[in-house]
Write a protein that holds these residues in place. Sequence first.
Motif, PDB file in Angstrom:
ATOM      1  N   GLY A   1     -36.559 -52.446   9.347  1.00 29.36           N
ATOM      2  CA  GLY A   1     -35.778 -52.801  10.531  1.00 29.36           C
ATOM      3  C   GLY A   1     -36.218 -52.032  11.769  1.00 29.36           C
ATOM      4  N   THR A   2     -36.490 -50.749  11.591  1.00 25.44           N
ATOM      5  CA  THR A   2     -36.962 -49.935  12.710  1.00 25.44           C
ATOM      6  C   THR A   2     -38.332 -50.409  13.191  1.00 25.44           C
ATOM      7  OG1 THR A   2     -35.700 -48.037  11.907  1.00 25.44           O
ATOM      8  CG2 THR A   2     -37.493 -47.573  13.451  1.00 25.44           C
ATOM      9  N   LEU A   3     -39.210 -50.723  12.247  1.00 24.37           N
ATOM     10  CA  LEU A   3     -40.539 -51.229  12.625  1.00 24.37           C
ATOM     11  C   LEU A   3     -40.447 -52.565  13.375  1.00 24.37           C
ATOM     12  CD1 LEU A   3     -42.729 -50.396   9.489  1.00 24.37           C
ATOM     13  CD2 LEU A   3     -43.000 -49.494  11.807  1.00 24.37           C
ATOM     14  N   LEU A   4     -39.637 -53.484  12.868  1.00 27.80           N
ATOM     15  CA  LEU A   4     -39.495 -54.778  13.535  1.00 27.80           C
ATOM     16  C   LEU A   4     -38.872 -54.629  14.928  1.00 27.80           C
ATOM     17  CD1 LEU A   4     -38.353 -56.998  10.531  1.00 27.80           C
ATOM     18  CD2 LEU A   4     -40.567 -57.045  11.703  1.00 27.80           C
ATOM     19  N   THR A   5     -37.896 -53.744  15.038  1.00 28.26           N
ATOM     20  CA  THR A   5     -37.282 -53.487  16.343  1.00 28.26           C
ATOM     21  C   THR A   5     -38.311 -52.884  17.300  1.00 28.26           C
ATOM     22  OG1 THR A   5     -35.130 -53.147  15.298  1.00 28.26           O
ATOM     23  CG2 THR A   5     -35.405 -52.272  17.538  1.00 28.26           C
ATOM     24  N   ALA A   6     -39.072 -51.900  16.807  1.00 28.36           N
ATOM     25  CA  ALA A   6     -40.079 -51.243  17.646  1.00 28.36           C
ATOM     26  C   ALA A   6     -41.174 -52.219  18.068  1.00 28.36           C
ATOM     27  CB  ALA A   6     -40.680 -50.052  16.904  1.00 28.36           C
ATOM     28  N   ILE A   7     -41.610 -53.074  17.160  1.00 24.94           N
ATOM     29  CA  ILE A   7     -42.636 -54.065  17.496  1.00 24.94           C
ATOM     30  C   ILE A   7     -42.115 -55.027  18.561  1.00 24.94           C
ATOM     31  CG2 ILE A   7     -43.893 -56.073  16.578  1.00 24.94           C
ATOM     32  CD1 ILE A   7     -44.169 -54.429  13.936  1.00 24.94           C
ATOM     33  N   SER A   8     -40.865 -55.426  18.445  1.00 22.98           N
ATOM     34  CA  SER A   8     -40.272 -56.335  19.442  1.00 22.98           C
ATOM     35  C   SER A   8     -40.150 -55.655  20.800  1.00 22.98           C
ATOM     36  CB  SER A   8     -38.903 -56.820  18.971  1.00 22.98           C
ATOM     37  OG  SER A   8     -39.025 -57.542  17.779  1.00 22.98           O
TER      38      SER A   8
ATOM     39  N   ALA B   1     -32.288 -54.743  15.553  1.00 20.75           N
ATOM     40  CA  ALA B   1     -31.555 -53.474  15.416  1.00 20.75           C
ATOM     41  C   ALA B   1     -30.186 -53.707  14.780  1.00 20.75           C
ATOM     42  CB  ALA B   1     -31.413 -52.802  16.784  1.00 20.75           C
ATOM     43  N   ILE B   2     -29.471 -54.720  15.258  1.00 24.73           N
ATOM     44  CA  ILE B   2     -28.140 -54.999  14.705  1.00 24.73           C
ATOM     45  C   ILE B   2     -28.246 -55.510  13.263  1.00 24.73           C
ATOM     46  CG2 ILE B   2     -26.055 -56.404  14.927  1.00 24.73           C
ATOM     47  CD1 ILE B   2     -26.432 -56.297  17.937  1.00 24.73           C
TER      48      ILE B   2
ATOM     49  N   PHE C   1     -35.626 -48.708   2.566  1.00 27.12           N
ATOM     50  CA  PHE C   1     -36.528 -49.816   2.864  1.00 27.12           C
ATOM     51  C   PHE C   1     -36.037 -50.598   4.084  1.00 27.12           C
ATOM     52  CE2 PHE C   1     -37.755 -54.296   2.348  1.00 27.12           C
ATOM     53  CZ  PHE C   1     -39.137 -54.165   2.344  1.00 27.12           C
ATOM     54  N   THR C   2     -34.749 -50.916   4.102  1.00 25.18           N
ATOM     55  CA  THR C   2     -34.159 -51.658   5.221  1.00 25.18           C
ATOM     56  C   THR C   2     -34.310 -50.890   6.529  1.00 25.18           C
ATOM     57  OG1 THR C   2     -32.575 -52.730   3.751  1.00 25.18           O
ATOM     58  CG2 THR C   2     -32.018 -52.684   6.090  1.00 25.18           C
TER      59      THR C   2
END
Length: 172
Positions: A158-165, A126-127, A153-154
């Motif tokens: 970034g939102t997808l990676l945060t949500a997956i984590s 997220a950061i 794109f970022t």
Amino acid sequence: MATTLIFAELLITGIQVAIWLFILTLSVFGIDWLANFDGTQIKDWQTIIAIIGLSIVYVLGIVFDRLADALFLIWDRKIAKEKYPNVKSFAILRFEIAKDNPALSAQFEYTRSRLRLSRSTAFNFAITTVALIVFGLTRLSSTLLDVSTFITFTSIVGTLLTAISIFAWYRL
């Protein structure tokens, strides 16, 4: 083994923090100084720089692991109360279940390590996303369309990676 896992997870967290700190540094000071950087100047100091760098990254990992823990604590307690309303302390329960079973104790520690890593990774993704957006707004001097594409794109990635984590943390 457990000490190695703790060291590795805090080192990974610290490296994630160092990445977004570096991106923010580039946002403030620009990227021109990187073109002038000559790595041969530090050739004789590589070992000392690596030791100091790893020490700093490890401490950053400790601090931001605790911060991520504090941010997720309310959510963690809410989930625990919903799923296990009769359990007062998971630490005591884990000790009672695993005290005579080293394999089960090792599995609990492994799962706990994965929980900590997924939690701090969500926080750091997220950061990092915010840091990249700041970088895009302050340092990309191309057309507005290119900047908006970069930011879009970022934001999505970034939102997808945060949500997956967060999902990984929740499932653990």
